[in-house]
Structures are given as structure tokens and as C-alpha cells.
Design a protein around this motif. Structure first.
Motif, PDB file in Angstrom:
ATOM      1  N   GLY A   1       0.826  -1.198   0.000  1.00 37.60           N
ATOM      2  CA  GLY A   1       0.000   0.000   0.000  1.00 37.60           C
ATOM      3  C   GLY A   1       0.858   1.245   0.000  1.00 37.60           C
ATOM      4  N   THR A   2       0.204   2.380  -0.095  1.00 38.24           N
ATOM      5  CA  THR A   2       0.915   3.651  -0.050  1.00 38.24           C
ATOM      6  C   THR A   2       0.499   4.419   1.197  1.00 38.24           C
ATOM      7  N   ASP A   3       1.432   5.231   1.654  1.00 46.19           N
ATOM      8  CA  ASP A   3       1.189   6.071   2.823  1.00 46.19           C
ATOM      9  C   ASP A   3       1.924   7.382   2.569  1.00 46.19           C
ATOM     10  N   GLY A   4       1.207   8.368   2.067  1.00 42.56           N
ATOM     11  CA  GLY A   4       1.844   9.639   1.748  1.00 42.56           C
ATOM     12  C   GLY A   4       2.829   9.482   0.616  1.00 42.56           C
ATOM     13  N   ASP A   5       4.083   9.810   0.874  1.00 45.91           N
ATOM     14  CA  ASP A   5       5.112   9.740  -0.159  1.00 45.91           C
ATOM     15  C   ASP A   5       5.941   8.467  -0.069  1.00 45.91           C
TER      16      ASP A   5
ATOM     17  N   HIS B   1      17.833   2.020  -1.817  1.00 50.00           N
ATOM     18  CA  HIS B   1      16.726   2.644  -2.546  1.00 50.00           C
ATOM     19  C   HIS B   1      16.171   3.861  -1.803  1.00 50.00           C
ATOM     20  N   GLY B   2      16.832   4.288  -0.745  1.00 43.29           N
ATOM     21  CA  GLY B   2      16.349   5.429   0.033  1.00 43.29           C
ATOM     22  C   GLY B   2      15.239   5.067   0.996  1.00 43.29           C
ATOM     23  N   GLY B   3      15.087   3.780   1.259  1.00 44.02           N
ATOM     24  CA  GLY B   3      14.008   3.310   2.124  1.00 44.02           C
ATOM     25  C   GLY B   3      14.528   2.702   3.408  1.00 44.02           C
TER      26      GLY B   3
ATOM     27  N   ARG C   1       9.642   0.186   3.635  1.00 42.33           N
ATOM     28  CA  ARG C   1       9.125   1.486   3.175  1.00 42.33           C
ATOM     29  C   ARG C   1      10.076   2.027   2.121  1.00 42.33           C
ATOM     30  N   LEU C   2       9.502   2.349   0.962  1.00 39.36           N
ATOM     31  CA  LEU C   2      10.288   2.863  -0.157  1.00 39.36           C
ATOM     32  C   LEU C   2       9.697   4.197  -0.604  1.00 39.36           C
ATOM     33  N   PRO C   3      10.557   5.152  -0.935  1.00 38.51           N
ATOM     34  CA  PRO C   3      10.037   6.461  -1.340  1.00 38.51           C
ATOM     35  C   PRO C   3       9.329   6.397  -2.689  1.00 38.51           C
ATOM     36  N   VAL C   4       8.241   7.136  -2.781  1.00 31.41           N
ATOM     37  CA  VAL C   4       7.514   7.286  -4.031  1.00 31.41           C
ATOM     38  C   VAL C   4       7.789   8.700  -4.525  1.00 31.41           C
TER      39      VAL C   4
END
Length: 172
Positions: A88-92, A140-142, A159-162
Motif C-alpha cells: 500500500g501507499t502512505d503519503g510519499d 533505494h532510500g528506504g 518502506r520505499l520512497p515514491v
């Protein structure tokens, strides 16, 4: 992967190894990983929830697949019950969660440290898998974290940045 392969990959990732970044569909990565892992899961214990329409990630698909496959293989190894995979997504950020009903790791476990196996040292393995997973997430910046699951077991959360994907050119 062999211990040598895992060790070399961990060193590369921790020393700013080269990622092959491109826009990736998480649905496609998860689908490919599930096809491989379910072939080794005769009891069909993995339940997945991946909603349609997730944003693309700027990521290395081979490394993300390795991370997810390792988390699912660990869950299959350390629990006899159902395993839940949710995206899922959570903000960015995009979050991928693998939850099991095994013995569970403590949140302060050493399982993310290379050659350490957390609380479950009786099982076979090199103790590199979760360290490699964390290094992949960080490259990956997560981030990769573990928490106790209500009712028993562990939840591994990646958690991975979008970031905003480039616009798709319209056909001429």
C-alpha cells in the motif's frame, strides 16, 4: 544465493554499489516473486493483497525481487501458519508488509546484523538474508523494520520512497 554471493552483494550495497534504476511496477515485481515462491509453498500459505493502480517506483527490479523473495522465504521457514503480504501507499512512501504467525523476532533483534540470526539460532542459514534485505531497502532510500504482530509473529515492513513519475507522452 550462496554465502559468498550474499557477502559480496552486502559489501557492494553498503559501499554505494551501482543500482540499475528504472520505473517499475510493484504489482509486476510482486507477481513474479509470488509465482516463484508459491512453487515452493505446497500448503499455499501466502495470502496477498496488492491493490491496482499503485504508483511506479524508481527502483532496481532484481534487487527488490530479491528482498521480497527473501522475506517470504523466511516467513515460510519460520511459521507453519498463513503469511500475509500487503502492499500500500502512505503519503510519499510505498509500504510492503510480510506478516507471519511464527515465533517472532524482538524489535531489538540482531537479525539485521550480518552473520547474526536474531532469536532463532536453531535454524540453518548464514545470517545474511535480513542484512542484505535492509541494505537493499537503504540503497533505494528506504528502510526495513520488524515489529511484533498482535496475536504472535512478526511483521517485516519495507518502506520505499515514491517520487513523481515522469509524464507519459501522448501518442502522435
Amino acid at each position: 544465493m550462496t554465502i559468498t554471493d550474499n557477502t559480496l552483494q552486502l559489501v557492494r550495497l553498503e559501499n554505494a554499489g551501482e543500482l540499475h534504476l528504472d520505473w517499475q511496477s510493484v504489482e509486476e515485481i510482486v507477481g513474479a516473486v509470488l509465482a516463484r515462491v508459491r512453487a515452493r509453498d505446497a500448503a499455499h500459505r501466502i495470502r496477498s493483497h496488492v491493490p491496482p493502480g499503485l504508483p511506479l517506483l524508481r527502483a532496481d527490479p532484481v534487487l527488490l525481487a530479491q528482498l521480497l523473495e527473501n522475506l517470504l522465504d523466511n516467513a515460510l521457514k519460520y511459521t507453519a501458519g498463513a503469511i500475509d503480504l500487503e502492499v500500500g501507499t502512505d503519503g510519499d512512501a510505498m509500504e510492503v508488509r510480510v506478516a507471519d504467525r511464527g515465533e517472532g523476532l524482538r524489535a531489538d533483534s540482531l537479525a539485521f546484523e550480518p552473520f547474526r540470526r536474531g532469536d532463532l539460532g536453531a535454524r540453518r542459514g548464514s545470517g545474511l538474508g535480513l542484512a542484505v534485505c535492509r541494505a537493499i531497502a537503504q540503497a533505494h532510500g528506504g528502510a526495513l523494520a520488524v515489529s511484533r504482530r498482535d496475536g504472535g509473529g512478526s511483521v517485516f515492513s519495507v518502506r520505499l520512497p515514491v517520487v513523481e513519475s515522469p509524464p507519459v507522452p501522448e501518442p502522435a
